[in-house]
Design a protein around this motif. Sequence first.
Motif, PDB file in Angstrom:
ATOM      1  N   LEU A   2       0.640  -1.127  -0.083  1.00  0.00           N
ATOM      2  CA  LEU A   2       0.028   0.105   0.045  1.00  0.00           C
ATOM      3  C   LEU A   2       0.696   1.064   0.037  1.00  0.00           C
ATOM      4  O   LEU A   2       1.609   1.508   1.079  1.00  0.00           O
ATOM      5  N   LEU A   3       0.932   1.981  -1.155  1.00  0.00           N
ATOM      6  CA  LEU A   3       1.872   3.073  -1.319  1.00  0.00           C
ATOM      7  C   LEU A   3       1.123   4.028  -1.969  1.00  0.00           C
ATOM      8  O   LEU A   3       0.411   3.861  -3.174  1.00  0.00           O
ATOM      9  N   GLY A   4       1.567   5.383  -1.668  1.00  0.00           N
ATOM     10  CA  GLY A   4       0.804   6.444  -2.425  1.00  0.00           C
ATOM     11  C   GLY A   4       1.458   7.957  -1.742  1.00  0.00           C
ATOM     12  O   GLY A   4       2.546   7.920  -1.565  1.00  0.00           O
ATOM     13  N   ALA A   5       0.516   8.920  -1.806  1.00  0.00           N
ATOM     14  CA  ALA A   5       0.861  10.165  -1.313  1.00  0.00           C
ATOM     15  C   ALA A   5      -0.210  10.908  -0.765  1.00  0.00           C
ATOM     16  O   ALA A   5      -1.664  10.448  -1.026  1.00  0.00           O
ATOM     17  N   HIS A   6      -0.031  11.979  -0.149  1.00  0.00           N
ATOM     18  CA  HIS A   6      -1.206  12.907   0.029  1.00  0.00           C
ATOM     19  C   HIS A   6      -1.539  13.554  -1.242  1.00  0.00           C
ATOM     20  O   HIS A   6      -0.697  14.148  -1.890  1.00  0.00           O
ATOM     21  N   VAL A   7      -2.906  13.685  -1.310  1.00  0.00           N
ATOM     22  CA  VAL A   7      -3.498  14.143  -2.566  1.00  0.00           C
ATOM     23  C   VAL A   7      -4.584  15.273  -2.183  1.00  0.00           C
ATOM     24  O   VAL A   7      -5.173  15.200  -1.191  1.00  0.00           O
ATOM     25  N   SER A   8      -4.787  16.168  -3.174  1.00  0.00           N
ATOM     26  CA  SER A   8      -5.379  17.289  -3.046  1.00  0.00           C
ATOM     27  C   SER A   8      -6.950  16.940  -3.059  1.00  0.00           C
ATOM     28  O   SER A   8      -7.474  15.887  -3.724  1.00  0.00           O
ATOM     29  N   THR A   9      -7.856  17.588  -2.165  1.00  0.00           N
ATOM     30  CA  THR A   9      -9.316  17.322  -2.312  1.00  0.00           C
ATOM     31  C   THR A   9      -9.891  18.594  -2.697  1.00  0.00           C
ATOM     32  O   THR A   9     -11.165  18.837  -2.420  1.00  0.00           O
ATOM     33  N   ALA A  10      -9.369  19.449  -3.520  1.00  0.00           N
ATOM     34  CA  ALA A  10      -9.741  20.612  -4.167  1.00  0.00           C
ATOM     35  C   ALA A  10     -10.956  19.927  -4.984  1.00  0.00           C
ATOM     36  O   ALA A  10     -11.071  19.417  -5.987  1.00  0.00           O
TER      37      ALA A  10
END
Length: 287
Positions: A2-10
């Motif tokens: 499980l790998l990813g990043a902080h992403v925008s909720t705009a």
Amino acid sequence: MLLGAHVSTAGGCRNAPQRGADIGATAIQIFTKQPNRWAEVEVSDEECDLYRGGIHTHGVRYAVAHDSYLINLATADPVLRERSYAAFRGELRRAVRLGLDALVTHPGNATDGDVARGLWQNAELIAQAMEEEGGTVEVLLETTAGSGKVLGSRFEELREMIDRIPPAVRGRVGVCVDTCHVYAAGYDLRGDYDGVIAQFADVIGLDRLRLFHLNDSMTPFASKRDRHAAIGEGSLGDEPFRRLMNDERFAHVPRVLETPKELPEDPKDLVTLDRRNLARLRAFLEA
């Protein structure tokens, strides 16, 4: 993995799963409101449905929220304490409604210098909010860099907070280890990876390690400063991340980036650097 990043909720939480897919993420972190404002928001039934549909469609298997930077559950100021508690409950409520796996929170700042009181108060308020909001969302105490009177830079402080959480909800409380923060706090992941992991295991227990924030550090070891750098481009370098990516003890633990996103030549491009950092991490795994 499980790998990813902080992403925008705009534009709404509904957009986060697609943005995770855009960088090839199986794990994402989001804000459910603007992190630098007190104004509270409620997520509608439609927003929750669209968000959950997106999670299913885009194959995101783990999703966590980070709470507001303004929240300080350890403050000695009674007005700020009540405001922080209301905001934390709001964060937890939105996480439950959206069906998130966890909520990351900073252990707070003992503004009066009374560390024992700050740890006790923070744990008490977290437990109270969990009991009142219900659900199954985990609350993850994030390791901190240790500047000023901020709590949570020592493993012993996190352990004390966990121990003060009532057994009824303690199983849903864990730790988020930020690689930049622990290195800045004086845990030498670069020079003594095995020793740092052993210390965490002895003091807190590896079963409480529920999430990694993978960030290199712009500042030197034990700087007490929270400044994130791209993977392998800071004072941590490649090796600690190579070790983490191949450590079988953490095969099940999600990992998300909080590394710089904006390309200098194109500030609107918020995917290229995440893709580059994730590819670097995956290369460590394949090596």
